[in-house]
Design a protein around this motif. Structure first.
Motif, PDB file in Angstrom:
ATOM      1  N   GLU A  15       2.809  -1.757   3.320  1.00  0.00           N
ATOM      2  CA  GLU A  15       1.691  -2.024   2.394  1.00  0.00           C
ATOM      3  C   GLU A  15       0.773  -1.051   2.476  1.00  0.00           C
ATOM      4  O   GLU A  15       0.500  -0.362   3.418  1.00  0.00           O
ATOM      5  N   ALA A  18      -5.202   0.581   0.477  1.00  0.00           N
ATOM      6  CA  ALA A  18      -6.020   0.205  -0.497  1.00  0.00           C
ATOM      7  C   ALA A  18      -5.279   0.625  -1.894  1.00  0.00           C
ATOM      8  O   ALA A  18      -4.387   1.439  -1.880  1.00  0.00           O
ATOM      9  N   LEU A  20      -6.788   1.637  -5.637  1.00  0.00           N
ATOM     10  CA  LEU A  20      -8.559   2.232  -6.307  1.00  0.00           C
ATOM     11  C   LEU A  20      -8.209   2.885  -7.191  1.00  0.00           C
ATOM     12  O   LEU A  20      -7.170   3.631  -7.836  1.00  0.00           O
ATOM     13  N   HIS A  37      -5.317   5.954 -10.969  1.00  0.00           N
ATOM     14  CA  HIS A  37      -5.059   4.660 -10.449  1.00  0.00           C
ATOM     15  C   HIS A  37      -4.161   5.348  -9.175  1.00  0.00           C
ATOM     16  O   HIS A  37      -3.287   5.742  -9.304  1.00  0.00           O
ATOM     17  N   ASP A 100      -3.449  -4.061  -9.968  1.00  0.00           N
ATOM     18  CA  ASP A 100      -4.935  -4.532  -9.738  1.00  0.00           C
ATOM     19  C   ASP A 100      -5.652  -3.662  -8.600  1.00  0.00           C
ATOM     20  O   ASP A 100      -5.143  -3.973  -7.531  1.00  0.00           O
ATOM     21  N   PHE A 101      -6.526  -2.807  -9.062  1.00  0.00           N
ATOM     22  CA  PHE A 101      -7.093  -1.914  -8.039  1.00  0.00           C
ATOM     23  C   PHE A 101      -8.293  -2.631  -7.350  1.00  0.00           C
ATOM     24  O   PHE A 101      -8.761  -3.535  -8.108  1.00  0.00           O
ATOM     25  N   GLN A 102      -8.610  -2.435  -6.357  1.00  0.00           N
ATOM     26  CA  GLN A 102      -9.782  -3.304  -5.364  1.00  0.00           C
ATOM     27  C   GLN A 102     -11.129  -2.590  -5.978  1.00  0.00           C
ATOM     28  O   GLN A 102     -11.964  -3.528  -5.772  1.00  0.00           O
ATOM     29  N   PHE A 103     -11.228  -1.280  -5.949  1.00  0.00           N
ATOM     30  CA  PHE A 103     -12.779  -0.968  -5.973  1.00  0.00           C
ATOM     31  C   PHE A 103     -12.446   0.597  -6.762  1.00  0.00           C
ATOM     32  O   PHE A 103     -11.260   0.959  -7.041  1.00  0.00           O
ATOM     33  N   HIS A 104     -13.683   1.030  -6.998  1.00  0.00           N
ATOM     34  CA  HIS A 104     -13.824   2.608  -7.695  1.00  0.00           C
ATOM     35  C   HIS A 104     -14.408   3.317  -6.755  1.00  0.00           C
ATOM     36  O   HIS A 104     -15.318   3.017  -6.129  1.00  0.00           O
ATOM     37  N   LYS A 118     -15.431  -4.974 -10.278  1.00  0.00           N
ATOM     38  CA  LYS A 118     -15.082  -4.595  -8.866  1.00  0.00           C
ATOM     39  C   LYS A 118     -16.178  -3.684  -8.408  1.00  0.00           C
ATOM     40  O   LYS A 118     -17.034  -2.831  -9.121  1.00  0.00           O
TER      41      LYS A 118
END
Length: 122
Positions: A15, A18, A20, A37, A100-104, A118
């Motif tokens: 996995e 992250a 992002l 992405h 789906d990203f977790q943050f920028h 996010k």
């Protein structure tokens, strides 16, 4: 994953650490997109099974961007030991797993305002 001409082919193990959205100018310029992405892996978990066309560009003293020398496809950025891989290079099924990203990151240089709730980091 692979570049467009399949000169660069890679496998991701396990996995990612992250997923992002990167808004840095380097990503924007190398991809001609508003942001990239990105799937983040330890470089030990990425194996290139075909890399005859791999070219690198040292974009900063710490970062090496790599791309296919034949089709020009940007593949990722290495800041050892972290490898930032463009999600668009994955097979459709694999890319959907990481949609789906977790943050920028580098949001202070963004060109498109994204209202997704996010976290956004400078």
């Amino acid at each position: 994953g692979q570049c467009r001409c399949k000169g660069l082919v890679f496998e991701l193990k396990g996995e990612p650490s992250a997923v992002l959205a990167c808004h840095c100018s380097g990503c924007r310029h190398s991809t001609s997109a508003d942001y990239s992405h990105i799937i983040v892996y330890n470089q030990d978990n990425v194996t290139f099974t075909a890399s005859d066309t791999k070219k690198t560009h040292n974009s900063t003293p710490a970062a090496s961007r790599f791309f296919c020398g034949d089709c020009g496809c940007p593949v990722g950025t290495l800041i050892p030991p972290t490898l930032f891989v463009r999600s668009g290079l994955l097979t459709d099924d694999d890319a959907r797993k990481f949609k789906d990203f977790q943050f920028h990151i580098f949001y202070d240089t963004h060109v498109v305002d994204i209202k997704d709730g996010k976290p956004k980091f400078q």
